[in-house]
Design a protein around this motif. Structure first.
Motif: not given
Length: 560
Positions: A194-198, A14-16
């Motif tokens: 949270s930004n691993a796909e970037n 989840e986010s947060g």
């Protein structure tokens, strides 16, 4: 061997809502205590917090809460935690001040005082564990990661971070300390995902500052800037750019005043001119090209405020012809549709929209390269990806495998999973309660799936109320059924449906009154069942059906 358990109570898949538990022998260390804001389908829910059941059951073992930064996903649930569990709270100066604001405005914890300020040089010895901290770069000053030194190796929690070589002093990462922790030996690394796909390079804050300045300098009209209140780095860039462009700033947003005053008091936010800020009443003294309106709030709130401005329903401000609306925070995937709709409304009102992400890749979170660099610096025996949806955790796991990590060295855990270090291996060893706890007004955890389901049905198919007055003694209906509908059908255009529904209710009630064993519960359930089937056959909708049965007794009636 030291007993070690790692439990991601929330903040995973989840986010947060970050909260991670590390148990070393008899001590429990709580890493962050955050909340998250609900998606649209959680109708009426204000916030969502972690499940503290396990921690309440072991409250006497909780050594403290250790915070990484001052965003709501790290500190937002503290008041609810401290209401249940009295434990000391540790964090950097700005983080602690923001945590105090959060805790002291909640009635049950307004007298809590056990806050402890730490910095990157602090070491806290708990016997079997020594806790220390390291500076990281994020969108708010004074962010840190946490290292728990045990006999089996360090357990490291990064918190939110990214690497930016041009970061200013309040945001600079301590690379030397990261390398030192890595050399000491890291058993497990809990690293943000949270930004691993970037895979793209994230713009440095110097580049972003130049972009903000150019945008504000060259627009020949009024500018409305939308920004999350706790993104102090972006706020500082807007302040600096406005000053250099000879513009005055008008502040809006409910949360921003206290946050900005706290940050300025601590020197974490600088004001180049004391007269830079003006009130909304003073706006009329200035031309449009001399103004910047800074709209802030919690995540999603600035966007909703922009909608009100564009629709003319905002309490004080309205989007005008020639306004530039500058969205300086990259929206989450969940907010992208809302942002797109907001842009359309703004253009209809005569404004123009620019997103900071139009020209730059902007994020306060580590991209793929940053995550791999962290792994190379730490060299952990185990990686536990945290802080992200499952796809982001999986992307982080793949990044580790590119560096040579084996599948058994990367653990994608679920909420509440207990990861125990046994015989030299970190293994899954059961689970503890880790449900979402929803906050609605003053209610904490009293909204469950059944209530949410009813709210969803009400929002989609409305409510259908049937009221009838009876006399059990005379076994007859005193007052014919009255039908009321809200959000289901337009009554004037559905007279036949209403009439036939009333006749059906009357037939059901008469049948029950004729029986010897009259039962209120059976009558109401029968009305619900038969009326639900009939309405679905006629409309293919399933409203919430509310039977109200009144019993005549003398001059007064009883309602059931």
């Amino acid at each position: 061997m030291t007993k070690i358990n790692i439990i991601p109570l929330s903040g995973i898949r989840e986010s947060g809502k970050n909260l991670f538990v590390v148990e070393v022998d008899n001590d429990i260390f709580v890493l962050d205590c955050g909340l998250r804001y609900p998606e649209n389908e959680l109708l009426g829910i204000d916030t969502i917090i972690p499940d503290f059941t396990y921690l309440k059951e072991n409250a006497n073992r909780v050594a403290g809460v250790f915070l990484t930064h001052g965003h709501p996903d790290a500190i937002g649930a503290l008041p609810y935690f401290l209401e249940e569990i009295q434990a000391p709270v540790f964090g950097t100066k700005l983080t602690i001040e923001l945590a105090k604001l959060n805790v002291h405005r909640y009635e049950a914890t307004k007298r809590f005082k056990e806050f402890h300020v730490i910095d990157e040089f602090t070491e806290i010895d708990f016997g079997s564990t020594v806790i220390s901290f390291f500076r990281t770069t994020h969108s708010i000053p004074d962010s840190v990661g946490i290292s728990l030194k045990t006999a089996e190796g360090n357990i490291v929690y990064t918190g939110d971070f990214k690497f930016d070589q041009s970061a200013s002093a309040s945001y600079k990462t301590d690379f030397a300390r990261l390398a030192e922790i890595g050399r000491e030996g890291v058993l497990a690394l809990l690293s943000t995902s949270s930004n691993a796909e970037n895979q793209q390079s994230v713009a440095s804050e110097l580049q972003i500052a130049d972009e903000v300045y150019d945008t504000i300098l060259y627009w020949e009209g009024r500018i409305v800037v939308a920004c999350v209140a706790s993104n102090l780095q972006r706020v500082q860039q807007v302040i600096d750019a406005s000053y250099r462009s000879n513009r005055k700033i008008v502040l809006t947003g409910q949360d921003f005043g206290k946050i900005i005053r706290t940050a300025m008091k601590l020197g974490k936010l600088t004001l180049p001119d004391e007269n830079l800020f003006i009130t909304q009443k003073e706006m009329k003294k200035y031309r449009p090209e001399e103004l910047v309106i800074l709209e802030t709030g919690r995540m999603g709130e600035p966007i909703r405020a922009l909608q009100k401005m564009a629709k003319g329903t905002h309490r004080t401000l309205k989007i005008q012809e020639g306004d530039l609306v500058y969205i300086t925070t990259t929206p989450t995937i969940a907010m992208e549709t809302v942002v797109a709709k907001t842009e359309d409304i703004i253009y209809r009102a005569g404004g123009t929209v620019k997103n900071i992400s139009d020209n730059l890749v902007v994020s306060g979170h580590a991209n793929a390269n940053d995550l791999q660099l962290m792994l190379n610096l730490m060299q952990p025996k185990y990686l536990i990806p945290v802080q992200g949806e499952y796809r982001q955790l999986a992307a982080h796991a793949n990044l580790a495998k590119q560096l040579g990590y084996q599948a058994n060295q990367v653990i994608i855990a679920g909420k509440g999973d207990v990861l125990s270090y046994q015989k030299g291996e970190l293994v899954l060893n059961g689970a503890v309660p880790a449900e979402n706890v929803m906050i609605d007004g003053k209610g904490i955890g009293d909204i469950g799936n059944i209530v949410l389901r009813d709210r969803k049905v009400l929002s989609e198919d409305g409510i259908f109320v049937a009221v009838v007055t009876i006399s059990r003694r005379e076994k007859k209906i005193i007052s014919s059924p009255q039908i009321t509908s809200r959000g289901f059908v337009y009554v004037k255009a559905s007279r036949d449906l209403i009439r036939e529904s009333a006749e059906l209710v009357q037939s059901i009630v008469e049948t029950h009154l004729a029986e010897d064993g009259f039962d209120w519960g059976n009558l109401k359930q029968d009305i619900r069942d038969q009326l639900s089937r009939y309405l679905f056959e006629q409309t293919r909708r399933r409203p919430v059906i509310l039977p109200v049965i009144m019993e005549a007794s003398g001059r007064k009636g009883k309602k059931y």
